[in-house]
Design an enzyme around this catalytic site. Sequence first.
Site, PDB file in Angstrom:
ATOM      1  N   ASP A  25       0.885  -1.103   0.157  1.00 42.65           N
ATOM      2  CA  ASP A  25      -0.050   0.055   0.138  1.00 42.65           C
ATOM      3  C   ASP A  25       0.850   1.133   0.065  1.00 42.65           C
ATOM      4  O   ASP A  25       0.364   2.094   0.665  1.00 42.65           O
ATOM      5  CB  ASP A  25      -1.043  -0.028   1.285  1.00 42.65           C
ATOM      6  N   GLU A 194     -11.629   1.021  -2.129  1.00 41.00           N
ATOM      7  CA  GLU A 194     -10.789   1.370  -0.875  1.00 41.00           C
ATOM      8  C   GLU A 194      -9.558   2.072  -1.263  1.00 41.00           C
ATOM      9  O   GLU A 194      -9.488   2.904  -2.154  1.00 41.00           O
ATOM     10  CB  GLU A 194     -10.300   0.140  -0.123  1.00 41.00           C
TER      11      GLU A 194
END
Length: 512
Positions: A25, A194
Site C-alpha cells: 500500500d 478502498e
Amino acid sequence: MNRPWTADLGNGTYRNPVLNADWSDPDVVRVGADHYLTASSFGRAPGLPLLHSRDLVNWTLVGHALDRVEPAADFARPRHDAGVWAPSLRHHAGRFWIFWGDPDHGVQQINAEHIDGPWSAPHLLKPGRGYIDACPLWDEETGEAYLVHAWAKSRSGIKNRLTGHRMSADGRVLLDEGRTLIDADRIPGWFTLEGPKLHRHDGYFWIFAPAGGVATGWQGAFRSRDFSGPYEERVVLSQGRTDVNGPHQGGWVRTAAGEDWFLHFQARGAYGRVVHLQPMHWDAEGWPVIGDAGEPVATHRKPAAPEQPVAAPAVDDDFPGGAHGKQWQWTANPCPDAWTEQDEHAADGLRLSCLRTPDAHDLRLLPNVLVQRMPAEEFTVEVDLELHSDEPGAKAGLAVLGDAFCWIGLEAGADGAPRLVHRYAEGAAESERDAAEARASPGGRARLRIEVTAGARCRFSADTGDGFRPSGQVFAATPWRWVAALLGLFATAPAGTGPAGTALFTTFRATH
C-alpha cells in the site's frame, strides 16, 4: 554489499518492480528534489517505514516514523491483520504528515518537521471501528482541509464506500459528521473500493482509489468540481494483456521536472505486495492515463532526475556494535529484554536473549521475532549463530515465517548440549514438528542457510563445522493475512524463572 534486486538497468531505463519486496500500500510525496515513500506496517514495530529516492527507481530505507504501535497493550502480541493500514504521506506547512486508519481504533495522525523526526505522538483523529485508508488534503487555493477514508467490512459491516470530512488545518479535529462521497455499490461492476488518495488538480477534487480486491483489482480515478460530489469515475490502470495481476493502490507524484508518475503494488503471494512505477500523463479530457495506455509497463525510461547511485533497501547486516539495521522489525511491540544493544565500540553481532515463554512451540505467537522482508523472488540468505545456553529447550534460529513457518537453528538438549534442529508447522497446526533429525553441533555454532527459489520454495541447510548439509524437505512459504512471508531471527526458552542464556547472530547475508 550484495543487492538481491536492483530496478535500475544502468542505461537510463528501469524494470518493474522498483521495490521487489513487501512494501504494501505505498504512498509517496515529493519535497524539493527528494521523494519519500511509506507503506503499511500492520502490527510490526517499528512501524511506518520511510524510504527515500531522488529518481523514484533507486530507493533506500531511512527509518520509521512510529516506534511502537498504539495502543501499545493491544500490540504486545503479533496482529498481522490490524494496526497500520494504507498510510498517506503528505508535506504541508513545512511539516511531514502521515495519516492512517487502524481498523479497530480509528484514524490516526502523526507529523514531523523533518523526515527523520522526531515524530509527534499518534493523535486519534476519528475514533471508531472500521475506518481505514485515511488521506488528508490541504487545498492551497482556499485554505480548507479535508479527509477521506474507506471502510473495513470485517469491523463495520460497511465496504465499497468512501467517506469525506472537512478538517481543521492542524489535522486534529474533524469539522463535520462526514458524508459519503462515493458509494461504489451504485457503480456497475465495482466492488471493494478502498485506499483513497485525495488531490486537487486542474480545478477538480481527485480521488485516486483502487477497487476489485488485492490480487485482481484495478486503479480508479474519480473527479468532481466540489468536494462533496457528485464524482465521475474512470478505470485508469488494469492488468490488461500483461502478467501484472491487480495493479492498483498507490500514490501519484509530480517530480521536480514536472513529470507525473504513479507507484502501485502487485500482490505476489508469499512475496507480498511488490511496488511498480508507472509513467502517467493527462489525456485531452483531463483524465490520468497510467502505464502504457492503462496497462502496466515492464520496463521504461527512468524519470528525469539527477543521476543517483544504484540502490535498494538494505538486506545484509553485520549488526555493528550489537545493533540491528533499519530493515528489521519486531513482529509486535518489542519486549524490553529481547535483545542487548551495545555501544559503538562493542564487537559486532546481535545478541538476543533466550526469552522464556509458554509459546516457544509456535513462532507465530511471539512478539520477540526480529523479521525483515524477503528481498527477491530467488535468493539465498545465510547467518552465523552461536547459542550460549545450557538450559534444556533454549533455542535460536533462522526462520521463514508466515501462516506456516519453518526454521533451522540450535537447541540445548536435555543434557544442555547444543544440537542442530530443523522444525516446521503447517498453517492449521498449533505446534511445530521436526522437519529433520537433530544432530550434534560441536561448540554450539552453526552457519545457517535458506535457499529460496521461484514459488517461494525454501531449502534449508546448515554447516556445523563439516560443510553445508541439506536438511529436510523443501518448504513452501505462505503469507499471513495481508502480510508476506518474512525472514526471521529468534531466541526462546521454555517457561520458567531466571535467565536462560543468549544467542549471538553475526554476518547476515543475502545473495541473488
